[in-house]
Structure formats: C-alpha cells, structure tokens
Design an enzyme around this catalytic site. Sequence first.
Site, mmCIF file in Angstrom:
data_model
loop_
_atom_site.group_PDB
_atom_site.id
_atom_site.type_symbol
_atom_site.label_atom_id
_atom_site.label_comp_id
_atom_site.label_asym_id
_atom_site.label_seq_id
_atom_site.Cartn_x
_atom_site.Cartn_y
_atom_site.Cartn_z
ATOM 1 N N SER A 107 0.810 -1.217 0.000
ATOM 2 C CA SER A 107 0.000 0.000 0.000
ATOM 3 C C SER A 107 0.843 1.267 0.000
ATOM 4 O O SER A 107 0.321 2.358 -0.119
ATOM 5 C CB SER A 107 -0.992 -0.013 1.159
ATOM 6 O OG SER A 107 -0.524 -0.743 2.238
ATOM 7 N N CYS A 108 2.155 1.113 0.133
ATOM 8 C CA CYS A 108 3.040 2.270 -0.033
ATOM 9 C C CYS A 108 2.968 2.758 -1.477
ATOM 10 O O CYS A 108 2.621 2.001 -2.369
ATOM 11 C CB CYS A 108 4.494 1.874 0.222
ATOM 12 S SG CYS A 108 4.843 1.484 1.922
ATOM 13 N N VAL A 109 3.325 4.012 -1.701
ATOM 14 C CA VAL A 109 3.469 4.464 -3.081
ATOM 15 C C VAL A 109 4.907 4.899 -3.344
ATOM 16 O O VAL A 109 5.597 5.363 -2.441
ATOM 17 C CB VAL A 109 2.528 5.647 -3.454
ATOM 18 C CG1 VAL A 109 1.081 5.222 -3.471
ATOM 19 C CG2 VAL A 109 2.735 6.846 -2.550
ATOM 20 N N GLY A 153 0.258 1.781 -3.990
ATOM 21 C CA GLY A 153 -1.081 2.069 -3.487
ATOM 22 C C GLY A 153 -2.050 0.911 -3.614
ATOM 23 O O GLY A 153 -3.235 1.093 -3.866
#
Lengths: 160, 206
Positions: A26-28, A91
């Site tokens: 979910s990190c970008v 994301g």
Amino acid sequence: MSIRITIAQVRIDQSPAVLKAYGLGSCVAVALYDPEARIGGLGHLLLPNRPERNALGSESKYVDAGILEIVDKLVQAGAIKDRLVAKVAGGANMFETSYQTLITSIGARNARSARATLASLGIPILGEEVGGNRGRTVEFDLATGNMMVYCAHDDVQVST
Amino acid sequence: MPFRELNSVQLDTLKEISNIGMGHAATALSQMIGRRVNLTVPNVTITEISKVPEHLGGAEKMMVGITLQILGDARGSIMLLFPQESAHRLLCSLLGPQEKGLVMTEVSVSALKEVGNILASAYLSALGNLLNKTLIPSVPLLAYDMAGAVVDHVLIDLSQAGDFAMMVETDFGGEPDQDLSIKGHFFLLPDPVTLNVFLSDVGGSV
C-alpha cells in the site's frame, strides 16, 4: 549504478543512476524527473498526509511531505520546477476484504494524496500503475526517465 | 510509549508473554498437522520500520502473510508470515499431496487462513489469561506476494506512532530435516497504548 530506496526514504540522483524501490504494497513510489537536467528523485512513502500537529518521526514517510522534500532537493540540485514530471506506482490493497477499514483503504488514500499534492504543485503525472491487490517493485532510470514496474505473480512489466 | 524507549526488563517481559502464547499456538498447530512442532525462543527486536523487510529475508522474497486484528480489551494486530516453501509444506500436511509449487486455490487460501486463525486464537487466549483481559482475533486476511508488500500493511499502522517497530519473532521448526521443516514468523504488533497495558499488567512498567 542502482540505488535502493527503503521505506520512508526519499532520494535524488542524476543520470545514469537507477533508483529502485522493492516490494511496494500500500506504499506508493513517487518519481519526479527533470528531463533536461536529467536529474530525478524517488520516494518510498507510506502514509497519505502529514498531520499538522504532532507529526512523529521522519517527514519522508508522508506522501505529501515526501513529494515536497523531493521537489526541494531537486530544485536545490539545479532542476527547474516547471520542467518536472511525475510517475506514480503502488497504493495497492494487499489483503482482499469484504469490509473496508481505514487500513485496507490506505493504499487508495496514498495514491489520492500523491495526485492531489502533485496537482497542487502543477506537476503533470505522465504514468500511473496504482491500486489492485498486487505488490510491485519499481525501477526508475534517471538516464531516460523511464519507470519500470514489476509484479511478483504475473510478471507484468509496465513501463511508464 | 515509543518502542525505542523500552528497557531490557520490559523486552524480557514481552518475550516471556510471547513464549507462553507461542507455546499454546505450537501445540495447536502440532495437533492440527499431526506432526511435532518445535519452536525457537522468540526474538523481540525493536527495529526501524524501514529495516523490517530485511529482517524477513528481503523485500522481494515471496511470502504468505496472514493478518488478524486484535479486538476486545486491547488493540493491535497479529501478522503470521510463511515463506512460500513452508506454506507449501504446511498445505501438504493439511490437505495431502499438492501440485508442485505453491498454487493459491480457494481451498488452500481457506486452509492457510484457518491455520492463522488457530495460531492467533491460541496465542491470544494464553495472553488474555495471563493479563486477565479478553482478547478476540478478527477474521483472518491473507496475501501472497513480495514480503515488502505484505508487511507494509502493518508498518503503516505502526508508523503513525513513530519510526520503530517491535517484532516478536518465532520460528516453527518442524522436523530436524531442513527439507521438511516449516518456518514461520509471528509478529505481535500492539498499538502503543496496548503495549503500556501489557507491561503494566505484568509488572514490567517503568
């Protein structure tokens, strides 16, 4: 020369370096590039917005603050802000679920925050590979400004 | 309390809590797969969030992650991680011979989630008894992907309270034969308020 960007880290460099961020869920990863000066930066960012008060720890874990940090560093290094272009990947929502909690939708919020922050700075997004439920590894080539996105399962390679 | 400020007595306390909880979880797993399960002493480490994927063997290593939220008198989450070879062996023990390589079908996902559920429930009931708290696991969620991508879910949770993570790590060593052993990592990720509750209840508070 390839340089690894870990979680909550931002870094700038110049051609011919390759900046890599491994295993984004979910990190970008936000990549910014000045095609004429051929310098660029990559951030591996994990939370959408820096709280106005009581922000704990490093600035570069927040999507909005991280993008500003990359822009500042690039401008200091000789980039022209109006020439900057952006690419965004990550994301995802890794854990499929029938109910949406704050945490499961954080990937979408990260992506939204990246778009909003870049729009407010007037930096165009040239390519995106966001959402879904797959992990990604990105390679940002500062010689060309190309960003390759690799996924674990289907060997999808997306060039943005 | 930021994790970084924990002293060695408090770390030992957390280690002991985890030892007891993992003992129950290992018994449950052993009964379920009908094989002996040894577990090594948990390693409680405080580490920078950005280093967690390294501790798991690299951000791109393929892992099966099962996560549950802790509900009830304390909050936080639990994350179980199995490298893909171990997940495959676990499925062979549970479901009989499998295709070569790990294939995620509806049945295998469900079986692995059930393993997660049993381990987390055993762990939380032991912990709850010790602390006299009611701890309930949520429905398990599963992801099979790169380690970095699987864990950033929990790291995001933690990063809202600082830049450090506490990992309570446990290895399930099944058989002495390396080719057959099932390894896993167990992470207890209490939110900072809950961590204070744990420590004050067992007398480890400052």
